[in-house]
Scaffold this motif. Structure first.
Motif, PDB file in Angstrom:
ATOM      1  N   THR A 150      39.311  38.341  43.958  1.00 16.27           N
ATOM      2  CA  THR A 150      40.152  37.500  43.665  1.00 16.27           C
ATOM      3  C   THR A 150      41.011  37.298  45.086  1.00 16.27           C
ATOM      4  OG1 THR A 150      41.282  40.495  44.385  1.00 16.27           O
ATOM      5  CG2 THR A 150      40.811  39.560  42.262  1.00 16.27           C
ATOM      6  N   PRO A 151      40.655  36.222  45.047  1.00 10.10           N
ATOM      7  CA  PRO A 151      40.488  35.585  46.360  1.00 10.10           C
ATOM      8  C   PRO A 151      42.316  35.131  47.478  1.00 10.10           C
ATOM      9  CG  PRO A 151      40.222  33.663  45.451  1.00 10.10           C
ATOM     10  CD  PRO A 151      39.639  35.020  44.440  1.00 10.10           C
ATOM     11  N   GLN A 152      42.881  35.632  46.658  1.00 11.89           N
ATOM     12  CA  GLN A 152      44.275  35.018  46.977  1.00 11.89           C
ATOM     13  C   GLN A 152      45.128  36.391  47.773  1.00 11.89           C
ATOM     14  OE1 GLN A 152      46.594  34.267  42.624  1.00 11.89           O
ATOM     15  NE2 GLN A 152      47.475  32.986  43.580  1.00 11.89           N
ATOM     16  N   TYR A 153      43.938  37.387  47.673  1.00 16.64           N
ATOM     17  CA  TYR A 153      44.742  39.232  48.107  1.00 16.64           C
ATOM     18  C   TYR A 153      43.624  38.859  48.806  1.00 16.64           C
ATOM     19  CZ  TYR A 153      46.451  38.929  42.898  1.00 16.64           C
ATOM     20  OH  TYR A 153      46.853  38.330  42.092  1.00 16.64           O
ATOM     21  N   ASP A 154      42.698  38.514  49.398  1.00 15.99           N
ATOM     22  CA  ASP A 154      41.807  38.178  50.316  1.00 15.99           C
ATOM     23  C   ASP A 154      42.078  38.234  51.996  1.00 15.99           C
ATOM     24  OD1 ASP A 154      39.622  38.733  51.513  1.00 15.99           O
ATOM     25  OD2 ASP A 154      38.202  38.204  50.445  1.00 15.99           O
ATOM     26  N   ASN A 155      42.468  38.686  52.811  1.00 18.66           N
ATOM     27  CA  ASN A 155      42.378  38.548  53.789  1.00 18.66           C
ATOM     28  C   ASN A 155      41.413  37.989  54.737  1.00 18.66           C
ATOM     29  OD1 ASN A 155      44.119  41.167  54.052  1.00 18.66           O
ATOM     30  ND2 ASN A 155      45.072  40.949  54.964  1.00 18.66           N
ATOM     31  N   THR A 156      41.620  37.360  55.656  1.00 18.35           N
ATOM     32  CA  THR A 156      40.141  36.896  56.264  1.00 18.35           C
ATOM     33  C   THR A 156      39.559  36.885  57.886  1.00 18.35           C
ATOM     34  OG1 THR A 156      41.214  34.708  56.827  1.00 18.35           O
ATOM     35  CG2 THR A 156      40.202  34.867  54.710  1.00 18.35           C
ATOM     36  N   ASP A 157      40.970  36.663  58.569  1.00 17.90           N
ATOM     37  CA  ASP A 157      41.734  36.654  60.309  1.00 17.90           C
ATOM     38  C   ASP A 157      42.962  37.803  60.691  1.00 17.90           C
ATOM     39  OD1 ASP A 157      38.686  35.840  62.176  1.00 17.90           O
ATOM     40  OD2 ASP A 157      39.205  34.434  59.867  1.00 17.90           O
ATOM     41  N   VAL A 158      43.009  37.354  61.443  1.00 19.71           N
ATOM     42  CA  VAL A 158      44.119  38.429  62.035  1.00 19.71           C
ATOM     43  C   VAL A 158      44.054  37.976  64.062  1.00 19.71           C
ATOM     44  CG1 VAL A 158      45.950  40.634  63.024  1.00 19.71           C
ATOM     45  CG2 VAL A 158      44.663  40.147  60.537  1.00 19.71           C
ATOM     46  N   TYR A 159      45.188  37.756  64.094  1.00 17.82           N
ATOM     47  CA  TYR A 159      45.306  36.826  65.424  1.00 17.82           C
ATOM     48  C   TYR A 159      46.814  37.130  66.020  1.00 17.82           C
ATOM     49  CZ  TYR A 159      41.308  33.417  64.017  1.00 17.82           C
ATOM     50  OH  TYR A 159      40.786  32.541  64.082  1.00 17.82           O
ATOM     51  N   ALA A 160      46.967  37.588  67.161  1.00 22.28           N
ATOM     52  CA  ALA A 160      47.922  37.904  67.975  1.00 22.28           C
ATOM     53  C   ALA A 160      47.887  37.907  69.649  1.00 22.28           C
ATOM     54  CB  ALA A 160      48.335  39.242  67.501  1.00 22.28           C
ATOM     55  N   PHE A 161      48.941  37.012  69.501  1.00 26.56           N
ATOM     56  CA  PHE A 161      48.922  36.679  71.254  1.00 26.56           C
ATOM     57  C   PHE A 161      50.214  36.458  71.115  1.00 26.56           C
ATOM     58  CE2 PHE A 161      48.098  32.991  68.186  1.00 26.56           C
ATOM     59  CZ  PHE A 161      48.960  32.690  68.653  1.00 26.56           C
TER      60      PHE A 161
END
Length: 507
Positions: free
Chosen positions: A54-65
Protein backbone atom coordinates in the motif's frame (compact mmCIF):
# COMPACT_ATOMS: atom_id res chain seq x y z
CA UNK A 1 20.34 -6.53 3.93
CA UNK A 2 21.37 -10.04 4.81
CA UNK A 3 22.97 -10.84 1.50
CA UNK A 4 26.01 -13.11 1.24
CA UNK A 5 29.11 -12.87 -0.90
CA UNK A 6 32.29 -14.93 -1.11
CA UNK A 7 34.47 -12.09 -2.32
CA UNK A 8 36.33 -9.32 -0.57
CA UNK A 9 38.43 -6.55 -2.04
CA UNK A 10 40.00 -4.43 0.64
CA UNK A 11 38.62 -1.67 2.82
CA UNK A 12 37.03 0.37 0.03
CA UNK A 13 35.21 -2.68 -1.29
CA UNK A 14 34.13 -3.68 2.19
CA UNK A 15 32.77 -0.19 2.55
CA UNK A 16 30.55 -0.60 -0.45
CA UNK A 17 29.26 -3.82 1.06
CA UNK A 18 28.39 -2.39 4.41
CA UNK A 19 27.22 1.08 3.37
CA UNK A 20 23.56 0.36 3.10
CA UNK A 21 23.55 -2.26 5.81
CA UNK A 22 25.20 -0.21 8.52
CA UNK A 23 21.94 1.04 9.84
CA UNK A 24 21.12 -2.46 10.92
CA UNK A 25 21.29 -1.47 14.52
CA UNK A 26 21.79 2.20 14.03
CA UNK A 27 25.41 1.06 14.09
CA UNK A 28 27.70 3.71 15.47
CA UNK A 29 30.81 3.68 17.56
CA UNK A 30 30.18 4.61 21.18
CA UNK A 31 32.03 5.88 24.19
CA UNK A 32 33.04 9.12 22.48
CA UNK A 33 32.24 12.80 22.74
CA UNK A 34 29.77 15.06 20.97
CA UNK A 35 31.56 14.44 17.69
CA UNK A 36 29.99 11.03 17.61
CA UNK A 37 27.25 10.37 15.03
CA UNK A 38 24.15 8.63 16.27
CA UNK A 39 21.98 6.10 14.51
CA UNK A 40 22.86 5.36 10.93
CA UNK A 41 20.07 6.20 8.56
CA UNK A 42 19.18 5.52 4.99
CA UNK A 43 15.92 5.19 3.14
CA UNK A 44 13.05 2.95 4.19
CA UNK A 45 11.38 2.13 0.90
CA UNK A 46 8.99 -0.85 1.08
CA UNK A 47 10.51 -2.04 4.36
CA UNK A 48 7.74 -4.19 5.86
CA UNK A 49 5.40 -6.89 4.48
CA UNK A 50 2.06 -5.13 4.94
CA UNK A 51 3.00 -1.57 4.02
CA UNK A 52 4.87 -2.65 0.88
CA UNK A 53 1.50 -3.44 -0.70
CA UNK A 54 0.00 0.00 0.00
CA UNK A 55 2.50 2.65 -1.17
CA UNK A 56 0.16 5.64 -0.62
CA UNK A 57 0.59 5.09 3.13
CA UNK A 58 4.29 4.16 3.09
CA UNK A 59 6.77 6.65 4.62
CA UNK A 60 10.13 6.71 2.88
CA UNK A 61 12.22 9.39 4.66
CA UNK A 62 12.15 12.10 7.31
CA UNK A 63 14.42 15.15 7.31
CA UNK A 64 14.66 17.84 9.99
CA UNK A 65 17.05 20.81 10.01
CA UNK A 66 17.30 24.41 11.09
CA UNK A 67 16.32 26.36 7.97
CA UNK A 68 19.50 27.71 6.31
CA UNK A 69 17.86 30.94 5.10
CA UNK A 70 15.62 31.37 8.18
CA UNK A 71 17.59 30.14 11.21
CA UNK A 72 14.80 31.04 13.62
CA UNK A 73 12.74 28.26 12.02
CA UNK A 74 12.98 24.49 11.61
CA UNK A 75 12.05 22.66 8.41
CA UNK A 76 10.54 19.17 8.58
CA UNK A 77 10.19 17.10 5.42
CA UNK A 78 8.47 13.73 5.26
CA UNK A 79 8.09 11.68 2.09
CA UNK A 80 5.66 8.98 0.99
CA UNK A 81 5.07 6.65 -1.98
CA UNK A 82 8.43 5.07 -2.86
CA UNK A 83 9.78 4.62 -6.39
CA UNK A 84 7.35 6.88 -8.26
CA UNK A 85 8.00 6.33 -11.95
CA UNK A 86 7.56 9.81 -13.48
CA UNK A 87 5.63 8.51 -16.50
CA UNK A 88 3.26 6.49 -14.32
CA UNK A 89 -0.01 7.69 -15.89
CA UNK A 90 -2.82 7.88 -16.63
CA UNK A 91 -3.37 7.72 -12.86
CA UNK A 92 -0.59 9.85 -11.45
CA UNK A 93 0.44 10.03 -7.80
CA UNK A 94 -1.93 11.33 -5.12
CA UNK A 95 -2.07 11.31 -1.34
CA UNK A 96 -4.67 8.93 0.09
CA UNK A 97 -7.99 10.45 1.15
CA UNK A 98 -8.58 7.87 3.89
CA UNK A 99 -5.29 8.62 5.64
CA UNK A 100 -3.92 10.95 8.29
CA UNK A 101 -0.34 11.98 7.52
CA UNK A 102 1.18 13.02 10.85
CA UNK A 103 4.37 14.85 11.89
CA UNK A 104 5.19 14.27 15.57
CA UNK A 105 7.28 16.44 17.91
CA UNK A 106 8.66 15.24 21.27
CA UNK A 107 10.02 18.38 22.93
CA UNK A 108 10.91 17.03 26.38
CA UNK A 109 12.63 13.71 25.65
CA UNK A 110 9.98 11.45 27.22
CA UNK A 111 9.49 9.41 24.02
CA UNK A 112 5.97 10.77 23.51
CA UNK A 113 4.71 13.49 21.22
CA UNK A 114 3.61 16.83 22.65
CA UNK A 115 2.79 18.35 19.25
CA UNK A 116 1.25 16.67 16.21
CA UNK A 117 0.77 18.31 12.80
CA UNK A 118 -1.91 16.34 10.90
CA UNK A 119 -2.33 16.58 7.12
CA UNK A 120 -5.51 15.24 5.49
CA UNK A 121 -6.25 15.33 1.76
CA UNK A 122 -9.24 15.56 -0.58
CA UNK A 123 -9.30 14.71 -4.29
CA UNK A 124 -11.30 16.71 -6.83
CA UNK A 125 -12.11 15.57 -10.40
CA UNK A 126 -13.54 18.03 -12.93
CA UNK A 127 -14.47 15.58 -15.69
CA UNK A 128 -15.00 11.91 -14.87
CA UNK A 129 -15.80 11.11 -18.51
CA UNK A 130 -12.13 11.17 -19.52
CA UNK A 131 -9.18 9.01 -18.54
CA UNK A 132 -6.83 12.00 -18.58
CA UNK A 133 -5.10 13.50 -15.53
CA UNK A 134 -4.97 16.77 -17.45
CA UNK A 135 -6.87 17.68 -20.61
CA UNK A 136 -4.51 20.38 -21.85
CA UNK A 137 -1.49 22.46 -20.92
CA UNK A 138 -1.65 23.39 -17.20
CA UNK A 139 -0.52 26.90 -16.32
CA UNK A 140 -1.99 27.38 -12.82
CA UNK A 141 -3.06 25.17 -9.92
CA UNK A 142 -6.71 26.02 -10.61
CA UNK A 143 -6.37 25.60 -14.38
CA UNK A 144 -9.50 24.09 -15.97
CA UNK A 145 -7.23 21.66 -17.81
CA UNK A 146 -5.88 20.16 -14.58
CA UNK A 147 -8.56 17.51 -14.32
CA UNK A 148 -7.46 15.84 -11.08
CA UNK A 149 -6.46 18.07 -8.17
CA UNK A 150 -5.97 17.70 -4.43
CA UNK A 151 -6.28 20.04 -1.46
CA UNK A 152 -5.41 19.53 2.19
CA UNK A 153 -6.10 20.72 5.71
CA UNK A 154 -3.65 20.91 8.62
CA UNK A 155 -4.55 20.50 12.26
CA UNK A 156 -2.25 21.14 15.22
CA UNK A 157 -2.92 18.74 18.07
CA UNK A 158 -1.40 19.37 21.50
CA UNK A 159 -0.98 16.23 23.58
CA UNK A 160 0.02 15.16 27.06
CA UNK A 161 0.91 11.50 27.58
CA UNK A 162 -0.90 10.78 24.28
CA UNK A 163 -4.12 12.39 25.48
CA UNK A 164 -5.57 15.26 23.47
CA UNK A 165 -5.27 18.67 25.14
CA UNK A 166 -6.36 20.88 22.23
CA UNK A 167 -6.99 20.77 18.49
CA UNK A 168 -6.60 23.77 16.16
CA UNK A 169 -7.08 23.93 12.39
CA UNK A 170 -4.19 25.96 11.00
CA UNK A 171 -4.78 25.48 7.25
CA UNK A 172 -7.82 24.78 5.09
CA UNK A 173 -8.12 23.75 1.41
CA UNK A 174 -4.48 24.38 0.51
CA UNK A 175 -3.71 23.22 -3.07
CA UNK A 176 -1.28 20.35 -3.68
CA UNK A 177 1.37 20.62 -6.39
CA UNK A 178 0.43 18.06 -9.08
CA UNK A 179 2.54 15.25 -10.46
CA UNK A 180 4.92 16.47 -13.15
CA UNK A 181 3.26 14.87 -16.18
CA UNK A 182 5.66 16.36 -18.72
CA UNK A 183 6.76 19.47 -20.55
CA UNK A 184 3.79 19.53 -22.92
CA UNK A 185 1.30 19.24 -20.08
CA UNK A 186 3.12 21.48 -17.60
CA UNK A 187 5.52 23.80 -19.46
CA UNK A 188 6.33 25.78 -16.28
CA UNK A 189 6.30 23.20 -13.51
CA UNK A 190 8.55 25.39 -11.34
CA UNK A 191 5.78 27.98 -11.35
CA UNK A 192 3.25 25.39 -10.20
CA UNK A 193 5.61 24.35 -7.39
CA UNK A 194 6.03 27.96 -6.27
CA UNK A 195 2.26 28.50 -6.23
CA UNK A 196 1.85 25.47 -3.93
CA UNK A 197 4.00 27.04 -1.19
CA UNK A 198 1.53 28.47 1.33
CA UNK A 199 2.16 30.89 4.20
CA UNK A 200 0.39 30.14 7.48
CA UNK A 201 -0.46 32.41 10.38
CA UNK A 202 2.25 32.75 12.98
CA UNK A 203 5.23 32.49 10.65
CA UNK A 204 4.88 28.91 9.43
CA UNK A 205 5.01 27.75 5.79
CA UNK A 206 3.69 24.56 4.22
CA UNK A 207 4.04 22.60 0.99
CA UNK A 208 2.64 19.32 -0.28
CA UNK A 209 3.28 17.78 -3.66
CA UNK A 210 5.61 15.75 -5.80
CA UNK A 211 9.40 16.08 -5.55
CA UNK A 212 12.54 14.32 -6.66
CA UNK A 213 13.43 11.58 -4.17
CA UNK A 214 16.18 13.37 -2.20
CA UNK A 215 17.87 10.27 -0.83
CA UNK A 216 21.02 9.08 -2.58
CA UNK A 217 22.80 5.73 -2.27
CA UNK A 218 23.71 2.58 -4.12
CA UNK A 219 21.03 0.06 -3.14
CA UNK A 220 22.38 -2.83 -5.18
CA UNK A 221 23.64 -4.19 -1.87
CA UNK A 222 20.39 -6.18 -1.80
CA UNK A 223 21.64 -8.22 -4.76
CA UNK A 224 23.70 -10.59 -2.62
CA UNK A 225 26.04 -7.84 -1.47
CA UNK A 226 26.54 -6.24 -4.88
CA UNK A 227 26.33 -9.56 -6.68
CA UNK A 228 29.83 -10.56 -5.66
CA UNK A 229 31.32 -7.75 -7.75
CA UNK A 230 32.19 -4.95 -5.39
CA UNK A 231 33.64 -2.79 -8.15
CA UNK A 232 30.14 -2.12 -9.50
CA UNK A 233 29.21 0.70 -7.14
CA UNK A 234 28.56 4.41 -7.36
CA UNK A 235 25.16 4.16 -9.04
CA UNK A 236 22.44 6.26 -7.39
CA UNK A 237 19.62 3.72 -7.27
CA UNK A 238 16.95 6.36 -6.66
CA UNK A 239 17.99 8.60 -9.56
CA UNK A 240 14.98 9.51 -11.69
CA UNK A 241 12.36 8.47 -9.14
CA UNK A 242 9.99 10.84 -7.37
CA UNK A 243 8.12 10.85 -4.06
CA UNK A 244 5.16 12.70 -2.58
CA UNK A 245 6.43 15.20 -0.02
CA UNK A 246 5.03 17.14 2.89
CA UNK A 247 7.21 20.04 4.05
CA UNK A 248 6.51 22.25 7.05
CA UNK A 249 8.61 25.18 8.23
CA UNK A 250 7.79 26.32 11.76
CA UNK A 251 9.25 28.87 14.20
CA UNK A 252 11.68 27.22 16.60
CA UNK A 253 9.88 28.61 19.62
CA UNK A 254 6.70 26.81 18.55
CA UNK A 255 8.25 23.35 18.84
CA UNK A 256 10.86 23.86 21.58
CA UNK A 257 10.01 23.07 25.19
CA UNK A 258 12.00 26.20 26.08
CA UNK A 259 15.13 28.11 25.08
CA UNK A 260 16.91 26.11 27.76
CA UNK A 261 15.75 22.79 26.26
CA UNK A 262 15.93 23.23 22.46
CA UNK A 263 16.27 19.54 21.49
CA UNK A 264 13.25 18.03 19.76
CA UNK A 265 12.54 14.49 18.60
CA UNK A 266 10.77 14.13 15.25
CA UNK A 267 9.07 11.25 13.46
CA UNK A 268 6.21 10.73 11.01
CA UNK A 269 3.37 8.23 10.84
CA UNK A 270 0.47 7.32 8.59
CA UNK A 271 -2.91 6.37 9.97
CA UNK A 272 -5.42 4.64 7.68
CA UNK A 273 -9.19 4.39 8.12
CA UNK A 274 -10.33 0.79 8.52
CA UNK A 275 -13.64 -0.85 7.59
CA UNK A 276 -15.17 0.23 10.91
CA UNK A 277 -14.29 3.86 10.24
CA UNK A 278 -11.50 4.02 12.82
CA UNK A 279 -7.98 5.24 12.06
CA UNK A 280 -5.13 2.86 12.78
CA UNK A 281 -1.40 3.52 12.41
CA UNK A 282 0.12 1.54 9.54
CA UNK A 283 3.52 3.21 8.97
CA UNK A 284 6.14 4.93 11.10
CA UNK A 285 9.50 6.52 10.37
CA UNK A 286 12.13 8.42 12.35
CA UNK A 287 15.66 7.28 11.58
CA UNK A 288 15.03 5.43 8.31
CA UNK A 289 16.17 1.90 7.55
CA UNK A 290 15.56 0.91 11.17
CA UNK A 291 12.56 -1.21 10.26
CA UNK A 292 14.15 -2.28 7.00
CA UNK A 293 17.25 -3.82 8.56
CA UNK A 294 17.25 -3.66 12.37
CA UNK A 295 13.98 -5.46 12.90
CA UNK A 296 13.49 -9.05 11.76
CA UNK A 297 10.49 -9.90 9.61
CA UNK A 298 8.42 -10.96 12.61
CA UNK A 299 8.67 -7.44 14.15
CA UNK A 300 8.33 -5.19 11.10
CA UNK A 301 4.55 -4.78 10.98
CA UNK A 302 4.42 -4.41 14.77
CA UNK A 303 7.00 -1.61 14.63
CA UNK A 304 4.97 0.25 12.00
CA UNK A 305 1.92 0.12 14.26
CA UNK A 306 3.71 1.14 17.47
CA UNK A 307 4.92 4.38 19.06
CA UNK A 308 8.39 5.34 20.32
CA UNK A 309 7.19 5.06 23.92
CA UNK A 310 6.86 1.28 23.37
CA UNK A 311 10.29 0.76 21.81
CA UNK A 312 11.54 -1.33 24.73
CA UNK A 313 9.93 -4.31 22.98
CA UNK A 314 12.50 -3.99 20.18
CA UNK A 315 15.51 -3.46 22.44
CA UNK A 316 17.08 -6.87 21.77
CA UNK A 317 17.18 -6.09 18.04
CA UNK A 318 19.59 -3.26 18.91
CA UNK A 319 21.61 -4.88 21.71
CA UNK A 320 22.04 -8.11 19.71
CA UNK A 321 21.96 -6.98 16.05
CA UNK A 322 22.09 -9.62 13.32
CA UNK A 323 24.29 -7.79 10.84
CA UNK A 324 27.69 -7.52 12.59
CA UNK A 325 27.92 -11.29 12.88
CA UNK A 326 27.23 -11.70 9.17
CA UNK A 327 29.90 -9.14 8.28
CA UNK A 328 32.40 -10.89 10.54
CA UNK A 329 31.67 -14.28 8.99
CA UNK A 330 32.06 -12.98 5.44
CA UNK A 331 34.72 -10.27 5.69
CA UNK A 332 36.53 -11.22 8.92
CA UNK A 333 35.81 -7.81 10.47
CA UNK A 334 35.45 -8.55 14.21
CA UNK A 335 31.97 -7.89 15.55
CA UNK A 336 31.84 -5.87 18.79
CA UNK A 337 30.95 -7.77 21.93
CA UNK A 338 27.30 -8.00 22.89
CA UNK A 339 25.12 -6.70 24.37
CA UNK A 340 25.57 -3.51 22.32
CA UNK A 341 24.77 -1.03 25.08
CA UNK A 342 26.78 1.52 23.11
CA UNK A 343 24.13 1.42 20.41
CA UNK A 344 21.41 2.00 22.98
CA UNK A 345 23.25 5.04 24.38
CA UNK A 346 23.66 6.74 21.01
CA UNK A 347 21.00 5.28 18.75
CA UNK A 348 18.05 5.58 21.13
CA UNK A 349 19.07 8.65 23.14
CA UNK A 350 20.89 11.12 20.90
CA UNK A 351 24.48 12.32 21.07
CA UNK A 352 25.47 13.55 24.51
CA UNK A 353 26.17 17.29 24.70
CA UNK A 354 24.73 17.80 21.22
CA UNK A 355 21.20 16.50 20.68
CA UNK A 356 20.46 14.33 23.71
CA UNK A 357 17.72 15.88 25.86
CA UNK A 358 18.00 15.70 29.66
CA UNK A 359 16.21 12.79 31.34
CA UNK A 360 15.75 11.16 27.93
CA UNK A 361 13.65 8.03 27.52
CA UNK A 362 15.36 5.72 25.00
CA UNK A 363 13.22 5.70 21.88
CA UNK A 364 13.61 5.74 18.09
CA UNK A 365 13.25 9.16 16.47
CA UNK A 366 15.28 11.79 14.62
CA UNK A 367 16.66 14.28 17.17
CA UNK A 368 17.52 17.91 16.40
CA UNK A 369 19.06 20.65 18.53
CA UNK A 370 17.24 23.68 17.17
CA UNK A 371 19.72 26.10 18.79
CA UNK A 372 22.60 25.01 16.52
CA UNK A 373 22.89 27.54 13.71
CA UNK A 374 23.06 26.36 10.07
CA UNK A 375 26.52 25.87 8.62
CA UNK A 376 27.71 28.45 6.10
CA UNK A 377 29.33 25.67 4.10
CA UNK A 378 27.63 22.38 4.97
CA UNK A 379 29.82 19.28 4.97
CA UNK A 380 28.28 16.11 3.64
CA UNK A 381 29.62 14.04 6.57
CA UNK A 382 28.03 16.36 9.12
CA UNK A 383 29.18 15.99 12.72
CA UNK A 384 31.86 13.49 11.74
CA UNK A 385 33.58 16.26 9.77
CA UNK A 386 33.10 18.93 12.44
CA UNK A 387 29.78 20.27 11.13
CA UNK A 388 27.46 20.08 14.14
CA UNK A 389 24.52 21.39 12.11
CA UNK A 390 24.40 18.13 10.16
CA UNK A 391 23.66 14.47 10.65
CA UNK A 392 23.07 13.03 13.20
CA UNK A 393 21.91 16.37 14.62
CA UNK A 394 18.77 16.13 12.54
CA UNK A 395 19.20 15.32 8.89
CA UNK A 396 19.72 17.75 6.02
CA UNK A 397 18.93 16.90 2.43
CA UNK A 398 22.63 16.98 1.52
CA UNK A 399 23.90 14.83 4.40
CA UNK A 400 25.66 11.66 3.22
CA UNK A 401 24.39 9.50 6.05
CA UNK A 402 25.63 6.27 4.49
CA UNK A 403 29.29 7.33 4.32
CA UNK A 404 29.26 9.04 7.72
CA UNK A 405 27.76 5.99 9.41
CA UNK A 406 30.09 3.57 7.68
CA UNK A 407 33.22 5.44 8.67
CA UNK A 408 32.17 5.59 12.32
CA UNK A 409 31.19 1.92 12.44
CA UNK A 410 34.57 0.99 11.00
CA UNK A 411 36.36 2.86 13.80
CA UNK A 412 36.91 6.43 12.59
CA UNK A 413 36.29 7.86 16.04
CA UNK A 414 38.30 5.15 17.75
CA UNK A 415 41.48 5.92 15.81
CA UNK A 416 40.93 3.74 12.73
CA UNK A 417 40.92 6.56 10.19
CA UNK A 418 39.26 5.66 6.90
CA UNK A 419 37.53 7.15 3.89
CA UNK A 420 34.89 4.52 3.26
CA UNK A 421 31.63 4.96 1.38
CA UNK A 422 29.34 3.76 -1.39
CA UNK A 423 30.74 6.19 -4.01
CA UNK A 424 27.44 8.10 -4.16
CA UNK A 425 28.21 11.41 -2.46
CA UNK A 426 25.35 13.66 -3.53
CA UNK A 427 21.90 13.69 -5.06
CA UNK A 428 21.60 13.56 -8.84
CA UNK A 429 19.64 16.86 -8.85
CA UNK A 430 20.49 20.11 -7.09
CA UNK A 431 18.36 21.07 -4.12
CA UNK A 432 16.73 24.48 -4.01
CA UNK A 433 17.95 27.34 -1.81
CA UNK A 434 14.57 28.26 -0.34
CA UNK A 435 11.63 26.38 1.13
CA UNK A 436 10.67 23.61 0.42
CA UNK A 437 14.34 23.05 -0.63
CA UNK A 438 13.52 19.79 -2.44
CA UNK A 439 14.56 19.36 -6.06
CA UNK A 440 11.82 19.54 -8.68
CA UNK A 441 10.39 16.15 -9.65
CA UNK A 442 11.56 14.46 -12.81
CA UNK A 443 8.98 14.96 -15.57
CA UNK A 444 7.16 12.07 -17.18
CA UNK A 445 7.87 12.95 -20.82
CA UNK A 446 11.54 12.12 -21.13
CA UNK A 447 13.50 10.56 -23.99
CA UNK A 448 15.01 11.27 -27.41
CA UNK A 449 13.09 12.99 -30.18
CA UNK A 450 11.18 10.79 -32.61
CA UNK A 451 12.69 10.30 -36.04
CA UNK A 452 11.94 13.30 -38.24
CA UNK A 453 10.87 15.53 -35.33
CA UNK A 454 12.53 18.90 -34.96
CA UNK A 455 11.82 19.38 -31.27
CA UNK A 456 9.57 21.89 -29.58
CA UNK A 457 5.81 21.37 -29.67
CA UNK A 458 5.35 20.71 -33.39
CA UNK A 459 3.45 17.42 -33.01
CA UNK A 460 1.33 18.80 -30.20
CA UNK A 461 0.41 21.79 -32.37
CA UNK A 462 -0.67 19.52 -35.22
CA UNK A 463 -2.90 17.54 -32.88
CA UNK A 464 -4.32 20.75 -31.45
CA UNK A 465 -5.22 22.03 -34.92
CA UNK A 466 -6.81 18.74 -35.86
CA UNK A 467 -9.06 18.68 -32.79
CA UNK A 468 -10.95 21.88 -33.55
CA UNK A 469 -14.22 20.86 -35.26
CA UNK A 470 -15.94 24.25 -34.96
CA UNK A 471 -15.87 25.91 -38.39
CA UNK A 472 -13.74 23.13 -39.82
CA UNK A 473 -14.38 20.53 -42.51
CA UNK A 474 -12.54 17.51 -43.84
CA UNK A 475 -10.61 19.66 -46.29
CA UNK A 476 -9.15 21.96 -43.64
CA UNK A 477 -8.40 19.02 -41.38
CA UNK A 478 -6.57 17.20 -44.12
CA UNK A 479 -4.76 20.38 -45.08
CA UNK A 480 -3.42 20.57 -41.56
CA UNK A 481 -1.26 17.60 -42.41
CA UNK A 482 0.42 19.26 -45.36
CA UNK A 483 4.14 19.32 -44.95
CA UNK A 484 4.00 16.99 -41.94
CA UNK A 485 5.98 13.79 -41.82
CA UNK A 486 4.44 10.32 -41.87
CA UNK A 487 4.06 10.37 -38.09
CA UNK A 488 2.17 13.64 -38.19
CA UNK A 489 -0.16 12.37 -40.95
CA UNK A 490 -0.98 9.26 -38.96
CA UNK A 491 -1.73 11.33 -35.86
CA UNK A 492 -3.98 13.72 -37.77
CA UNK A 493 -5.66 10.81 -39.54
CA UNK A 494 -6.57 9.32 -36.18
CA UNK A 495 -7.84 12.70 -35.02
CA UNK A 496 -9.93 12.99 -38.20
CA UNK A 497 -11.62 9.65 -37.54
CA UNK A 498 -12.40 10.76 -34.00
CA UNK A 499 -13.85 14.06 -35.27
CA UNK A 500 -16.04 12.28 -37.83
CA UNK A 501 -17.34 9.94 -35.15
CA UNK A 502 -18.28 12.93 -32.98
CA UNK A 503 -20.34 14.27 -35.91
CA UNK A 504 -22.05 10.92 -36.37
CA UNK A 505 -20.49 10.18 -39.78
CA UNK A 506 -19.56 6.79 -41.12
CA UNK A 507 -15.92 6.27 -42.04
Amino acid sequence: MTAISKRGAGLRSVATLVCGALAAGGLAAAGVTALEPGAAAASSHREAPLISGTPQYDNTDVYAFVSPDKPDTTTIIANWIPFEEPAGGPNFFTFAEDAQYDLHIDNNGDGQGELLFRYTFRTHVKNKKTFLYNTGAVETLDDKDLNVTQTYDIELLRLKKQRLVSRTKIADDVPVAPSNVGKASMPDYAGLRKAAVHELAGGSTTFAGQADDPFFLDLRVFDLLYGGNLSEVGNDTLKGYNVNSIALQVPNHLIQESTHQPVVGIWSTTQRKNAQGHFRQVSRLGNPLVNEVVNPIEDKDTFNASGPWDDAQFLENVTHPELPGLIEAIYKIPAPAEPRNDLVDVFLKGVKDLNQPPHVTPSEMLRLNTSVKPATTPKRLGVLDGDNAGFPNGRRLTDDVIDASLQVVEGELLGAKNDLGDAVDKNDKEFEKAFPYLALPTEGSRGPLAKGASGGNDVRSQIGDALQPAGSDDTTLIAASAGAGAGGILLIGAALMWWRRMRGRAY
